[in-house]
Enzyme design. Sequence first.
Site, PDB file in Angstrom:
ATOM      1  N   HIS A 127       0.837  -1.193   0.000  1.00  0.00           N
ATOM      2  CA  HIS A 127       0.000   0.000   0.000  1.00  0.00           C
ATOM      3  C   HIS A 127       0.877   1.251   0.000  1.00  0.00           C
ATOM      4  CE1 HIS A 127      -3.789  -2.012   0.169  1.00  0.00           C
ATOM      5  NE2 HIS A 127      -3.389  -2.757   1.180  1.00  0.00           N
ATOM      6  N   ASP A 157      -0.574   7.351  -2.978  1.00  0.00           N
ATOM      7  CA  ASP A 157      -1.736   7.032  -3.810  1.00  0.00           C
ATOM      8  C   ASP A 157      -2.105   8.180  -4.747  1.00  0.00           C
ATOM      9  OD1 ASP A 157      -2.314   4.467  -2.809  1.00  0.00           O
ATOM     10  OD2 ASP A 157      -3.326   5.301  -1.073  1.00  0.00           O
TER      11      ASP A 157
HETATM   12  C1  LIG Z   1      -4.697   2.588   0.285  1.00  0.00           C
HETATM   13  C2  LIG Z   1      -3.848   2.181  -0.852  1.00  0.00           C
HETATM   14  O1  LIG Z   1      -2.686   2.184  -0.748  1.00  0.00           O
HETATM   15  S1  LIG Z   1      -4.588   1.678  -2.298  1.00  0.00           S
HETATM   16  C3  LIG Z   1      -3.276   1.160  -3.370  1.00  0.00           C
HETATM   17  C4  LIG Z   1      -3.051  -0.260  -3.309  1.00  0.00           C
HETATM   18  N1  LIG Z   1      -2.118  -0.736  -4.299  1.00  0.00           N
HETATM   19  C5  LIG Z   1      -2.416  -0.759  -5.613  1.00  0.00           C
HETATM   20  O2  LIG Z   1      -3.470  -0.374  -6.086  1.00  0.00           O
HETATM   21  C6  LIG Z   1      -1.335  -1.318  -6.497  1.00  0.00           C
HETATM   22  C7  LIG Z   1      -1.845  -2.255  -7.601  1.00  0.00           C
HETATM   23  N2  LIG Z   1      -2.715  -3.266  -7.101  1.00  0.00           N
HETATM   24  C8  LIG Z   1      -2.299  -4.346  -6.390  1.00  0.00           C
HETATM   25  O3  LIG Z   1      -1.120  -4.570  -6.155  1.00  0.00           O
HETATM   26  C9  LIG Z   1      -3.372  -5.294  -5.885  1.00  0.00           C
HETATM   27  O4  LIG Z   1      -4.550  -5.034  -6.618  1.00  0.00           O
HETATM   28  C10 LIG Z   1      -3.655  -5.142  -4.372  1.00  0.00           C
HETATM   29  C11 LIG Z   1      -2.411  -5.525  -3.580  1.00  0.00           C
HETATM   30  C12 LIG Z   1      -4.046  -3.712  -4.029  1.00  0.00           C
HETATM   31  C13 LIG Z   1      -4.829  -6.032  -3.990  1.00  0.00           C
HETATM   32  O5  LIG Z   1      -4.475  -7.381  -4.237  1.00  0.00           O
HETATM   33  P1  LIG Z   1      -5.601  -8.463  -4.564  1.00  0.00           P
HETATM   34  O6  LIG Z   1      -6.806  -8.233  -3.732  1.00  0.00           O
HETATM   35  O7  LIG Z   1      -4.938  -9.809  -4.455  1.00  0.00           O
HETATM   36  O8  LIG Z   1      -6.051  -8.076  -6.063  1.00  0.00           O
HETATM   37  P2  LIG Z   1      -5.362  -8.380  -7.477  1.00  0.00           P
HETATM   38  O9  LIG Z   1      -5.187  -7.087  -8.188  1.00  0.00           O
HETATM   39  O10 LIG Z   1      -4.144  -9.252  -7.357  1.00  0.00           O
HETATM   40  O11 LIG Z   1      -6.465  -9.263  -8.178  1.00  0.00           O
HETATM   41  C14 LIG Z   1      -7.774  -8.850  -8.309  1.00  0.00           C
HETATM   42  C15 LIG Z   1      -8.639 -10.053  -8.562  1.00  0.00           C
HETATM   43  O12 LIG Z   1      -9.955  -9.552  -8.732  1.00  0.00           O
HETATM   44  C16 LIG Z   1     -10.439  -9.993  -9.979  1.00  0.00           C
HETATM   45  N3  LIG Z   1     -11.324  -8.952 -10.533  1.00  0.00           N
HETATM   46  C17 LIG Z   1     -11.090  -7.623 -10.636  1.00  0.00           C
HETATM   47  N4  LIG Z   1     -12.171  -7.030 -11.192  1.00  0.00           N
HETATM   48  C18 LIG Z   1     -13.062  -8.006 -11.443  1.00  0.00           C
HETATM   49  C19 LIG Z   1     -14.369  -8.034 -12.001  1.00  0.00           C
HETATM   50  N5  LIG Z   1     -14.998  -6.932 -12.410  1.00  0.00           N
HETATM   51  N6  LIG Z   1     -14.989  -9.230 -12.102  1.00  0.00           N
HETATM   52  C20 LIG Z   1     -14.400 -10.366 -11.675  1.00  0.00           C
HETATM   53  N7  LIG Z   1     -13.172 -10.400 -11.137  1.00  0.00           N
HETATM   54  C21 LIG Z   1     -12.524  -9.231 -11.020  1.00  0.00           C
HETATM   55  C22 LIG Z   1      -9.214 -10.203 -10.834  1.00  0.00           C
HETATM   56  O13 LIG Z   1      -9.468 -11.054 -11.896  1.00  0.00           O
HETATM   57  C23 LIG Z   1      -8.261 -10.799  -9.823  1.00  0.00           C
HETATM   58  O14 LIG Z   1      -8.560 -12.171  -9.654  1.00  0.00           O
HETATM   59  P3  LIG Z   1      -7.390 -13.294  -9.769  1.00  0.00           P
HETATM   60  O15 LIG Z   1      -6.497 -13.047  -8.608  1.00  0.00           O
HETATM   61  O16 LIG Z   1      -8.160 -14.564  -9.702  1.00  0.00           O
HETATM   62  O17 LIG Z   1      -6.687 -13.061 -11.055  1.00  0.00           O
END
Ligand SMILES: CC(=O)SCCNC(=O)CCNC(=O)[C@H](O)C(C)(C)COP(=O)(O)OP(=O)(O)OC[C@H]1O[C@@H](n2cnc3c(N)ncnc32)[C@H](O)[C@@H]1OP(=O)(O)O
Length: 382
Positions: A127, A157
């Site tokens: 994060h 962010d």
């Molecule tokens: C407060 C803050 O700091 S917010 C900033 C957080 N960091 C980021 O945004 C950086 C980029 N993102 C990431 O690193 C990650 O998304 C995290 C760490 C934030 C979250 O991790 P996770 O919850 O494991 O989500 P991740 O992005 O890996 O995967 C999302 C899942 O949702 C699924 N998904 C997303 N949208 C949809 C949808 N509309 N329909 C169905 N499935 C969906 C994806 O297919 C994926 O599934 P999979 O793992 O089976 O492939």
Amino acid sequence: MGVLSGVKIVEMVGMGPGPFCGMLLADLGADVIAVERPAEDAGGPRPWSICSRGKRSIVLDMKKPGAVDTFLDLIDGADVLIEGNRPGVMERLGIGPDVCLARRPSLVYGRMTGWGQYGPLSKAAAHDANYIALSGALWIATQPGQPPEAPPTILGDIAGGALYLTVGILAGILRARKDGTGQVIDAAMVDGSAHLLNLLVSFLPIEYDLSIANTRPGALGRHFDRTYVCSDGEWIVLQAMEPQFYTELIRRLGLDHDGRFAENQRQNPSVWGPLGEELAALFKTKTRAEWNELLEGTDTCFAPVLSMPEAAVHPHMVARDVYRTVDGVLQATAAPRFSATPSPELTSVPALGAHTTDILSELGHNDDRIESLRRSGALGSP
Ligand SMILES: CC(=O)SCCNC(=O)CCNC(=O)[C@H](O)C(C)(C)COP(=O)(O)OP(=O)(O)OC[C@H]1O[C@@H](n2cnc3c(N)ncnc32)[C@H](O)[C@@H]1OP(=O)(O)O
């Protein structure tokens, strides 16, 4: 309405900076379609989110039959895609850059992550604070003897993430409109928050040696460049860094006859600590409102440290209409301001999937196709 009126954006709703970037573009008048996960997948009903304001909401469960085709239909008419999943997720769903750009060559494919699309850490969960720690930005945000601490989300962010993605998207649109070239934008909070340091770093050689461990800009403790607590426990901040503003501050505080506060002592680090202690004692003798009365609006580089509700009613912020309450939630209005194409009025946040049927109809889906998507579960539970 709004400077981006006519720009079509599809946002695969993720966490934090991606939705913030979508909100910023919607604030400026872009047509932002938020592709949201069904409530049951997203962990229950969607929390009220200011970042959804000004967008249209469609629910699509991308893992259900028919959803990917519908998503690609949306891409056919889009200028921009925003996504903030972990690298590789979009590709696994079958909507990665290769597929989308083959379908829509002029597409600006905006990817928002913390670590970036490549690099040893790219696949690790993290994060805001983790990213700014790695970029060097958190190290900068350290006060003497205090743990490193930056305001949550603002530096990583938003400043290092969402705003850089927004700049990238706008630049990408300009290029696509010039010659039809679409492309991927890899916006990483580690890149953006490091880039944000360039102004500060350009000041540093005057006074600091960055190679010295534990020498942090915040650790300087300059008496004219820090916060002070007042008699009522509220805070003020001074940043009277230039000689003329420092001189005015000292004059207004009634210390101009005390040689120790003389302007020629301003650059003498050995006096910063003791003079800071004296000013700390002085500022504890009056309330924040009293110091405000004396210093606000003068050339002393002074401001009271306000909470959001206090900021919302400050005359300067009121004059600029910076805050509004919509549906009982205090929020900042659109920024920046445009003279010829003002941003649209703030509206209520749409309910999850509120525009699903309208958007599908716009794509040319007939009733049978919509019903079939509904039956497959692609539109979430009825
Ligand atoms: C407060 C803050 O700091 S917010 C900033 C957080 N960091 C980021 O945004 C950086 C980029 N993102 C990431 O690193 C990650 O998304 C995290 C760490 C934030 C979250 O991790 P996770 O919850 O494991 O989500 P991740 O992005 O890996 O995967 C999302 C899942 O949702 C699924 N998904 C997303 N949208 C949809 C949808 N509309 N329909 C169905 N499935 C969906 C994806 O297919 C994926 O599934 P999979 O793992 O089976 O492939």
